[in-house]
Scaffold this motif. Structure first.
Motif, short mmCIF file in Angstrom:
data_model
loop_
_atom_site.label_atom_id
_atom_site.label_comp_id
_atom_site.label_asym_id
_atom_site.label_seq_id
_atom_site.Cartn_x
_atom_site.Cartn_y
_atom_site.Cartn_z
N ASN A 42 65.18 26.76 39.72
CA ASN A 42 64.51 26.32 40.96
C ASN A 42 63.46 25.25 40.71
N SER A 43 63.48 24.65 39.53
CA SER A 43 62.56 23.54 39.25
C SER A 43 63.22 22.23 39.65
N TRP A 44 62.49 21.14 39.49
CA TRP A 44 63.05 19.83 39.81
C TRP A 44 64.22 19.51 38.88
N PHE A 45 64.14 19.96 37.61
CA PHE A 45 65.25 19.70 36.68
C PHE A 45 66.50 20.44 37.13
N ASP A 46 66.37 21.69 37.56
CA ASP A 46 67.51 22.47 38.03
C ASP A 46 68.16 21.79 39.22
N LEU A 87 69.22 24.97 30.15
CA LEU A 87 67.94 24.43 30.63
C LEU A 87 67.76 24.70 32.12
N ALA A 88 68.87 24.59 32.89
CA ALA A 88 68.76 24.88 34.33
C ALA A 88 68.42 26.34 34.58
N ALA A 89 68.97 27.24 33.75
CA ALA A 89 68.62 28.66 33.89
C ALA A 89 67.19 28.93 33.42
#
Length: 315
Positions: free
Chosen positions: A126-130, A120-122
């Motif tokens: 660079n999103s808020w979740f990452d 999900l991070a990939a």
């Protein structure tokens, strides 16, 4: 070719394990302690001490005692405990099973969680979740195990949902064992998830710049399918390697967690043996931990090779 590689890894693992046994035995020898005196106490007579030294083989040269210890360990005979005169193999049998159960429980929670978070991070790089996933996992890994354990005891154990002392009653069912060992397993999960999650993310992100990934994107393949169907299979080699290494840590790094939760595992037995100066038990436990770590490292090498076509089919 694969069998030759496996044979080479096994031979190398045997040499490493042999070197570890030399280190363990040599470290005990450097202590220079009189184990017969420790066992009988200060009030023992010289005749009694001499008889016990002869019985324990302490009068023999160090290399003879080392050979006897290794020969017995190969047969599963680690000697007799100095604290209670029981066979060490009997003392470790149930304890090793408890430690492996705790490590397996933590692995079942941590491996899917870390790989899922990494994917999900990939996917949302660079999103808020990452950023939140990286901050959370790095925070968990920055703290030592005992600190994480005490935080969980304070936050979760105080609610009464799970016991803070992980003592397994005789005849406990599988569900009861899961309930008792949840907090220790959660502690280990929080500690090892960060490394596996970040390695999964890094492996996927590196592959996203590959030409075949770019071609899949140009064809209009959804981003999630690109990662799941194209990037993940080619990133399995480093992911499997880091997962296997963290599983080795789960088995060998449970000592502190077992002491905090008073869990009846091999780590707790080793700490108790150090406290009572039961040197044969310390030697045996250290050898078991080393053997498990070496075996899981070998498994990591073999699985990472099997999952990498470029290593399986060299030109």
């Amino acid at each position: 070719m694969i069998w030759r590689m496996v044979g080479q890894r096994l031979a190398l693992g045997a040499l490493v394990l042999l070197a570890i046994t030399v280190v363990i035995f040599g470290a005990i020898e450097l202590l220079g302690a009189d184990f017969a005196q420790q066992r009988l106490g200060q009030s023992a007579t010289e005749e009694t001490l001499a008889a016990l030294r002869e019985q324990m083989g302490l009068n023999r040269p160090a290399w003879v005692r080392y050979g006897a210890w290794i020969g017995g360990a190969v047969r599963g005979d680690f000697g007799v405990s100095m604290a209670n005169n029981r066979p060490i193999a009997d003392l470790m049998a149930g304890r090793l099973g408890n430690t492996l159960f705790l490590a397996a429980f933590a692995a079942v929670m941590s491996v899917p969680l870390s790989i899922g978070l990494g994917l999900l991070a990939a996917l949302w790089r660079n999103s808020w979740f990452d950023r939140a996933a990286n901050v959370g996992t790095l925070t968990a890994i920055a703290f030592p195990e005992f600190f994480v354990a005490y935080i969980l005891v304070y936050l979760i154990g105080s609610t009464g949902l799970f016991p803070t002392l992980a003592s397994i009653p005789p005849g406990a069912t599988f569900l009861e064992r899961l309930h008792v060992t949840f907090l220790p397993a959660l502690t280990l999960t929080l500690v090892v998830t960060a490394h596996m999650m970040r390695m999964t993310r890094a492996a996927i992100v590196n592959l996203l710049a590959s030409p075949y990934i770019e071609m899949a994107r140009l064809k209009g393949v959804p981003r999630a399918r690109v990662i799941w169907r194209h990037a993940l299979p080619n990133a399995l080699s480093p992911i499997i390697n880091v997962v296997a290494l963290n599983l080795a840590y789960l088995v060998t790094g449970v000592v502190v967690v077992e002491v905090v939760f008073v869990y009846p595992g091999l780590g707790q037995l080793m700490v108790d043996a150090v406290r009572t100066r039961d040197v044969p038990v310390v030697q045996a436990a250290a050898l078991i931990f080393a053997a498990v770590y070496v075996i899981l490292n070998l498994l990591a090498d073999v699985l990472s090779t099997l999952s990498n076509p470029r290593l399986m089919h060299r030109r």
